[in-house]
Design a protein around this motif. Structure first.
Motif, PDB file in Angstrom:
ATOM      1  N   PRO A 138     -49.099 -15.338 -18.849  1.00  0.00           N
ATOM      2  CA  PRO A 138     -49.134 -13.919 -18.453  1.00  0.00           C
ATOM      3  C   PRO A 138     -50.527 -13.451 -18.024  1.00  0.00           C
ATOM      4  N   THR A 139     -51.551 -13.990 -18.650  1.00  0.00           N
ATOM      5  CA  THR A 139     -52.917 -13.638 -18.276  1.00  0.00           C
ATOM      6  C   THR A 139     -53.222 -14.110 -16.856  1.00  0.00           C
ATOM      7  N   VAL A 140     -52.707 -15.275 -16.498  1.00  0.00           N
ATOM      8  CA  VAL A 140     -52.911 -15.795 -15.144  1.00  0.00           C
ATOM      9  C   VAL A 140     -52.239 -14.875 -14.121  1.00  0.00           C
ATOM     10  N   VAL A 141     -51.043 -14.382 -14.433  1.00  0.00           N
ATOM     11  CA  VAL A 141     -50.356 -13.461 -13.528  1.00  0.00           C
ATOM     12  C   VAL A 141     -51.194 -12.195 -13.347  1.00  0.00           C
ATOM     13  N   SER A 142     -51.659 -11.623 -14.449  1.00  0.00           N
ATOM     14  CA  SER A 142     -52.462 -10.397 -14.385  1.00  0.00           C
ATOM     15  C   SER A 142     -53.775 -10.627 -13.645  1.00  0.00           C
ATOM     16  N   THR A 143     -54.400 -11.759 -13.877  1.00  0.00           N
ATOM     17  CA  THR A 143     -55.664 -12.089 -13.206  1.00  0.00           C
ATOM     18  C   THR A 143     -55.449 -12.265 -11.709  1.00  0.00           C
ATOM     19  N   PHE A 144     -54.344 -12.910 -11.330  1.00  0.00           N
ATOM     20  CA  PHE A 144     -54.024 -13.085  -9.913  1.00  0.00           C
ATOM     21  C   PHE A 144     -53.900 -11.725  -9.232  1.00  0.00           C
ATOM     22  N   VAL A 145     -53.152 -10.827  -9.855  1.00  0.00           N
ATOM     23  CA  VAL A 145     -52.942  -9.494  -9.276  1.00  0.00           C
ATOM     24  C   VAL A 145     -54.277  -8.751  -9.149  1.00  0.00           C
ATOM     25  N   ALA A 146     -55.095  -8.788 -10.191  1.00  0.00           N
ATOM     26  CA  ALA A 146     -56.400  -8.115 -10.144  1.00  0.00           C
ATOM     27  C   ALA A 146     -57.271  -8.711  -9.042  1.00  0.00           C
ATOM     28  N   ALA A 147     -57.270 -10.028  -8.922  1.00  0.00           N
ATOM     29  CA  ALA A 147     -58.071 -10.693  -7.885  1.00  0.00           C
ATOM     30  C   ALA A 147     -57.610 -10.290  -6.494  1.00  0.00           C
ATOM     31  N   ARG A 148     -56.290 -10.162  -6.300  1.00  0.00           N
ATOM     32  CA  ARG A 148     -55.766  -9.768  -4.988  1.00  0.00           C
ATOM     33  C   ARG A 148     -56.121  -8.317  -4.652  1.00  0.00           C
ATOM     34  N   TYR A 149     -56.139  -7.441  -5.646  1.00  0.00           N
ATOM     35  CA  TYR A 149     -56.559  -6.051  -5.411  1.00  0.00           C
ATOM     36  C   TYR A 149     -58.043  -5.993  -5.037  1.00  0.00           C
ATOM     37  N   ILE A 150     -58.865  -6.726  -5.769  1.00  0.00           N
ATOM     38  CA  ILE A 150     -60.301  -6.738  -5.480  1.00  0.00           C
ATOM     39  C   ILE A 150     -60.548  -7.316  -4.091  1.00  0.00           C
ATOM     40  N   HIS A 151     -59.853  -8.402  -3.770  1.00  0.00           N
ATOM     41  CA  HIS A 151     -59.991  -9.017  -2.456  1.00  0.00           C
ATOM     42  C   HIS A 151     -59.638  -8.014  -1.355  1.00  0.00           C
ATOM     43  N   ALA A 152     -58.519  -7.300  -1.519  1.00  0.00           N
ATOM     44  CA  ALA A 152     -58.099  -6.331  -0.502  1.00  0.00           C
ATOM     45  C   ALA A 152     -59.119  -5.207  -0.355  1.00  0.00           C
ATOM     46  N   PHE A 153     -59.630  -4.718  -1.462  1.00  0.00           N
ATOM     47  CA  PHE A 153     -60.621  -3.638  -1.409  1.00  0.00           C
ATOM     48  C   PHE A 153     -61.868  -4.089  -0.643  1.00  0.00           C
ATOM     49  N   ILE A 154     -62.353  -5.274  -0.956  1.00  0.00           N
ATOM     50  CA  ILE A 154     -63.534  -5.797  -0.259  1.00  0.00           C
ATOM     51  C   ILE A 154     -63.221  -6.055   1.211  1.00  0.00           C
ATOM     52  N   TYR A 155     -62.064  -6.635   1.482  1.00  0.00           N
ATOM     53  CA  TYR A 155     -61.656  -6.956   2.851  1.00  0.00           C
ATOM     54  C   TYR A 155     -61.664  -5.709   3.728  1.00  0.00           C
ATOM     55  N   ILE A 156     -61.174  -4.610   3.187  1.00  0.00           N
ATOM     56  CA  ILE A 156     -61.039  -3.392   3.986  1.00  0.00           C
ATOM     57  C   ILE A 156     -62.289  -2.521   3.959  1.00  0.00           C
ATOM     58  N   PHE A 157     -62.813  -2.268   2.789  1.00  0.00           N
ATOM     59  CA  PHE A 157     -63.850  -1.247   2.657  1.00  0.00           C
ATOM     60  C   PHE A 157     -65.283  -1.771   2.567  1.00  0.00           C
ATOM     61  N   LEU A 158     -65.479  -2.986   2.104  1.00  0.00           N
ATOM     62  CA  LEU A 158     -66.853  -3.470   1.883  1.00  0.00           C
ATOM     63  C   LEU A 158     -67.228  -4.690   2.710  1.00  0.00           C
ATOM     64  N   ASN A 159     -66.350  -5.129   3.591  1.00  0.00           N
ATOM     65  CA  ASN A 159     -66.599  -6.387   4.279  1.00  0.00           C
ATOM     66  C   ASN A 159     -67.920  -6.406   5.039  1.00  0.00           C
ATOM     67  N   ASP A 160     -68.272  -5.300   5.692  1.00  0.00           N
ATOM     68  CA  ASP A 160     -69.527  -5.276   6.433  1.00  0.00           C
ATOM     69  C   ASP A 160     -70.729  -4.973   5.539  1.00  0.00           C
TER      70      ASP A 160
END
Length: 180
Positions: free
Chosen positions: A129-151
């Motif tokens: 279950p921790t791996v599932v939660s960590t995966f989801v958190a990592a995907r949210y962080i990735h999306a935030f960086i991809y969209i808002f902080l990439n440059d």
């Protein structure tokens, strides 16, 4: 042992701890799937908002369809109002569609694997279950960086949370293969 009888490859659950682990995995999977679905809905919403703000109906599409360029003025106004397409632009259509594409390349496979594992009766490690939660958190962080902080955040800023998600996927897959 009866040689004519097929052996069940899924071992029996023999403790309360294992039952609790399965229920926790089901809960983590349900919440994780819901959060990823909300993330995708938000990305699609922001893509539409950005298309309405900028008029960019081409980026991220295989073709520009006639119906995407010939809008009735009242409908266009209604959509802009509904999607709050006023004010500042937060990211380009290319950023949103790129993030959606990246999500489509990763998230469905992890969720499908985790769902199949949870529903199959396999007894997975307590950390699943921790791996599932960590995966989801990592995907949210990735999306935030991809969209808002990439440059603003050079690599490996975006690659780090992506790598965490990849590690989670591999760890979960190995656990499923070992359990089966």
């Amino acid at each position: 042992r009866n040689p004519g009888r097929r052996r069940n490859p899924v071992r029996a659950i023999d403790s309360t701890k294992e039952i609790m682990s399965l229920m926790t995995l089901d809960a983590a999977l349900a919440k994780g799937t819901a959060l990823l679905a909300l993330k995708m809905a938000g990305l699609h919403y922001m893509t539409i908002r950005e298309r309405l703000l900028t008029g960019d109906q081409v980026t991220g599409r295989a073709a520009l369809w006639k119906e995407d360029t010939e809008w009735a003025k009242p409908l266009q106004f209604a959509l802009k109002t509904f999607f709050m397409a006023t004010g500042p632009s937060f990211a380009s259509v290319a950023r949103y569609t790129g993030c959606i594409g990246n999500s489509n390349e990763n998230e469905p496979y992890f969720i499908a694997m985790a769902l199949a594992a949870a529903k199959s009766g396999l007894v997975l490690p307590a950390w699943a279950p921790t791996v599932v939660s960590t995966f989801v958190a990592a995907r949210y962080i990735h999306a935030f960086i991809y969209i808002f902080l990439n440059d603003k955040l050079p690599q490996p800023g975006r690659a780090a949370p992506w790598s965490v998600g990849l590690f989670c996927m591999i760890a979960f897959a190995v656990a499923v293969l070992k359990a089966g």
